[in-house]
Design a protein around this motif. Structure first.
Motif, PDB file in Angstrom:
ATOM      1  N   ASN A 290       0.823  -1.457  -0.123  1.00 17.60           N
ATOM      2  CA  ASN A 290       0.039   0.173   0.010  1.00 17.60           C
ATOM      3  C   ASN A 290       0.952   1.167   0.056  1.00 17.60           C
ATOM      4  O   ASN A 290       0.644   2.385  -0.887  1.00 17.60           O
ATOM      5  CB  ASN A 290      -1.105   0.130   1.071  1.00 17.60           C
ATOM      6  N   SER A 291       2.033   1.306   0.904  1.00 18.79           N
ATOM      7  CA  SER A 291       2.652   2.483   1.116  1.00 18.79           C
ATOM      8  C   SER A 291       3.588   2.822  -0.348  1.00 18.79           C
ATOM      9  O   SER A 291       3.540   4.166  -0.948  1.00 18.79           O
ATOM     10  CB  SER A 291       3.495   2.470   2.096  1.00 18.79           C
ATOM     11  N   GLY A 294       1.245   4.296  -2.831  1.00 18.06           N
ATOM     12  CA  GLY A 294       0.877   5.662  -2.589  1.00 18.06           C
ATOM     13  C   GLY A 294       1.950   6.560  -3.097  1.00 18.06           C
ATOM     14  O   GLY A 294       1.683   7.636  -3.549  1.00 18.06           O
ATOM     15  N   LEU A 297       1.769   6.740  -7.048  1.00 17.66           N
ATOM     16  CA  LEU A 297       0.467   7.483  -7.508  1.00 17.66           C
ATOM     17  C   LEU A 297       0.768   8.744  -8.732  1.00 17.66           C
ATOM     18  O   LEU A 297       0.225   8.673  -9.726  1.00 17.66           O
ATOM     19  CB  LEU A 297      -0.345   8.106  -6.472  1.00 17.66           C
ATOM     20  N   HIS A 301      -0.590   6.930 -12.231  1.00 15.18           N
ATOM     21  CA  HIS A 301      -2.041   7.063 -11.916  1.00 15.18           C
ATOM     22  C   HIS A 301      -2.718   6.103 -13.018  1.00 15.18           C
ATOM     23  O   HIS A 301      -3.958   5.707 -12.441  1.00 15.18           O
ATOM     24  CB  HIS A 301      -2.302   8.496 -11.839  1.00 15.18           C
ATOM     25  N   ARG A 319      -6.201   9.418  -7.327  1.00 16.62           N
ATOM     26  CA  ARG A 319      -6.389   9.199  -5.907  1.00 16.62           C
ATOM     27  C   ARG A 319      -7.640   8.459  -5.201  1.00 16.62           C
ATOM     28  O   ARG A 319      -7.455   7.653  -4.528  1.00 16.62           O
ATOM     29  CB  ARG A 319      -6.368  10.639  -5.420  1.00 16.62           C
ATOM     30  N   LEU A 322      -6.913   4.800  -6.154  1.00 17.47           N
ATOM     31  CA  LEU A 322      -5.888   4.217  -5.123  1.00 17.47           C
ATOM     32  C   LEU A 322      -6.730   3.899  -3.827  1.00 17.47           C
ATOM     33  O   LEU A 322      -6.539   2.831  -3.198  1.00 17.47           O
ATOM     34  CB  LEU A 322      -4.672   5.243  -5.045  1.00 17.47           C
ATOM     35  N   ALA A 323      -7.309   4.839  -3.383  1.00 16.06           N
ATOM     36  CA  ALA A 323      -8.118   4.707  -2.084  1.00 16.06           C
ATOM     37  C   ALA A 323      -8.964   3.485  -2.325  1.00 16.06           C
ATOM     38  O   ALA A 323      -9.197   2.541  -1.530  1.00 16.06           O
ATOM     39  CB  ALA A 323      -8.974   6.026  -1.664  1.00 16.06           C
ATOM     40  N   LYS A 384       5.343   4.896   6.504  1.00 11.29           N
ATOM     41  CA  LYS A 384       3.756   4.854   6.107  1.00 11.29           C
ATOM     42  C   LYS A 384       3.276   3.195   6.223  1.00 11.29           C
ATOM     43  O   LYS A 384       2.164   3.116   6.650  1.00 11.29           O
ATOM     44  CB  LYS A 384       3.719   5.384   4.826  1.00 11.29           C
ATOM     45  N   PRO A 390      -1.127   5.049   3.835  1.00 16.13           N
ATOM     46  CA  PRO A 390      -0.252   5.213   2.752  1.00 16.13           C
ATOM     47  C   PRO A 390      -0.428   6.519   1.656  1.00 16.13           C
ATOM     48  O   PRO A 390       0.075   6.860   0.706  1.00 16.13           O
ATOM     49  CB  PRO A 390      -0.726   3.868   1.662  1.00 16.13           C
ATOM     50  N   LEU A 391      -1.838   7.282   2.028  1.00 15.14           N
ATOM     51  CA  LEU A 391      -1.935   8.271   1.133  1.00 15.14           C
ATOM     52  C   LEU A 391      -1.645   9.524   1.780  1.00 15.14           C
ATOM     53  O   LEU A 391      -1.491   9.643   3.007  1.00 15.14           O
ATOM     54  CB  LEU A 391      -3.629   8.457   1.035  1.00 15.14           C
TER      55      LEU A 391
END
Length: 391
Positions: A290-291, A294, A297, A301, A319, A322-323, A384, A390-391
């Motif tokens: 996950n990190s 992030g 991104l 993307h 974004r 990714l979330a 993170k 991670p975001l």
């Protein structure tokens, strides 16, 4: 479109009961490289019987350890020198397949055995193989991908922390890979979970981290979707034959995607965790995923959006995609009983913080693509992963 090449084993045989294809190999003497688990499960005896049906004598080396280093490789190389096989059979998880590749290299080139491992890894791409023997890879876990790759991932234990090294050569691709889900059906739930998520990381990281490549991309996307659907069933009902078959084939597809597109910062960072805290490779990949996503991104993307949509996330903004993707991945990990953060994994905080600088330096030195992240950025990725933010 520019000319491209698809990396595959010489033959890839798959399906329930496909282990019988082993007897079609033309050989006289085989060395089976594996671990004690495969011996205890009776799988080694089954392989020996199939080889015998094909007129092939065999010996067994079953002393491969997790994260194999010289202590796993040297005794096997010595046995190979005495037995003089013309066929190596790597049987088991990723550690067994990678160890078998390394033992095969030392059998073909015994002068390498006394050299430092970093020097050996530099020489391997230039070496000829198959003057003495050929190689068959038989994975028993649905996740490693080693049966499809020209890489042996090994550990150098000479320093304070193990350093992950890669023996890389196109000649390390197996002559035959046998992908028989009947072998994977013996995996307990926690190994099914860790290796299955490892395969998901192979597919996702190779897709997101690297430029578009039509055939590997198609395999990566299909593998992601299949693993997301079938991994929970394989974990919670190990006797579900369809789940086992779907997972075993998906893991191989993810391996093909990884072999052709490569990996990136997920693997480069997770190797540090595995060496320092004895965390399985699949679990450490899951903890770093996950990190790293992030961090990636801004540059990836569009690929992240496509990967998210492939798993049913209805978002076209990077974004938001990714979330949603992270929420989907976390939901899968919860469903199969895996921790979400380094804290949840029980890592000692003081030791983790003390090792951050070394982690960052090692991740840079082992990266396929050095320079994609600075040491400070890599430290941020680790922090993170510790916090789960991670975001």
């Amino acid at each position: 479109m520019a000319s491209q090449r698809l990396i595959l084993p010489g033959q890839l045989v798959y399906g329930w009961g496909s282990l019988d294809a082993l007897k079609t190999m033309k050989a006289q003497r085989a060395l089976i490289v594996t671990d004690r688990t495969m011996t205890q499960l009776g799988t080694v005896e089954r392989v020996k019987d199939i080889l015998k049906q094909g007129g092939i004598e065999s010996q067994v080396y079953d002393k491969v350890l997790p994260e194999p280093g010289r202590d796993s490789i040297e005794p096997g190389a010595a046995q190979a020198q005495e037995w003089a096989p013309d066929l190596f059979v790597g049987l088991g998880g990723g550690s067994c397949l990678d160890a078998a590749k390394a033992i095969w290299v030392f059998h073909e080139h015994p002068h390498l055995r006394g050299l430092p491992w970093p020097e050996i890894s530099q020489q391997v791409p230039r070496l000829k193989l198959r003057d003495k023997a050929r190689f068959v890879a038989i994975p028993s876990t649905s996740g490693t991908g080693s049966e499809t790759t020209p890489i042996a991932a090994l550990s150098d234990h000479s320093g304070e922390l193990p350093l992950k090294l890669r023996f890389f050569s196109m000649r390390l691709l197996p002559d035959m890979a046998i992908v028989d889900a009947q072998l994977a059906a013996t995996m307990p739930p926690h190994i099914t979970a860790d290796t299955g998520f490892d395969a998901l990381v192979h597919a996702l990281e190779s897709f997101v981290s690297n430029p578009s490549s039509e055939i590997p991309d198609a395999m990566a996307l299909r593998a992601m979707k299949t693993i997301h659907r079938w991994l929970p069933r394989a974990v919670h009902d190990g006797d579900n034959r369809e789940a086992r078959e779907r997972m075993h084939i998906a893991a191989t597809m993810a391996g093909v995607a990884m072999a052709n597109s490569g990996t990136g910062l997920v693997h480069d960072t997770s190797h540090q965790l595995g060496g320092a805290f004895a965390i399985t490779h699949g679990r450490s990949n899951a903890l770093m995923l996950n990190s790293v996503l992030g961090f990636m991104l801004p540059d990836s993307h569009e690929r992240i959006v496509e990967a998210a949509q492939n798993l049913g996330v209805p978002a076209d903004d990077g974004r938001k995609a990714l979330a949603g993707l992270i929420a989907t991945l976390d939901g899968l990990r919860r469903e199969i009983g895996m921790p979400l953060t380094l804290q949840e994994a029980g890592i000692d905080k003081d030791r983790f913080m003390a090792l951050l600088d070394q982690f960052a330096a090692n991740a840079i030195s082992t990266a396929f693509r050095p320079g994609r992240a600075s040491p400070e950025e890599i430290k941020g990725i680790f922090l993170k992963a510790w916090e789960g933010n991670p975001l």
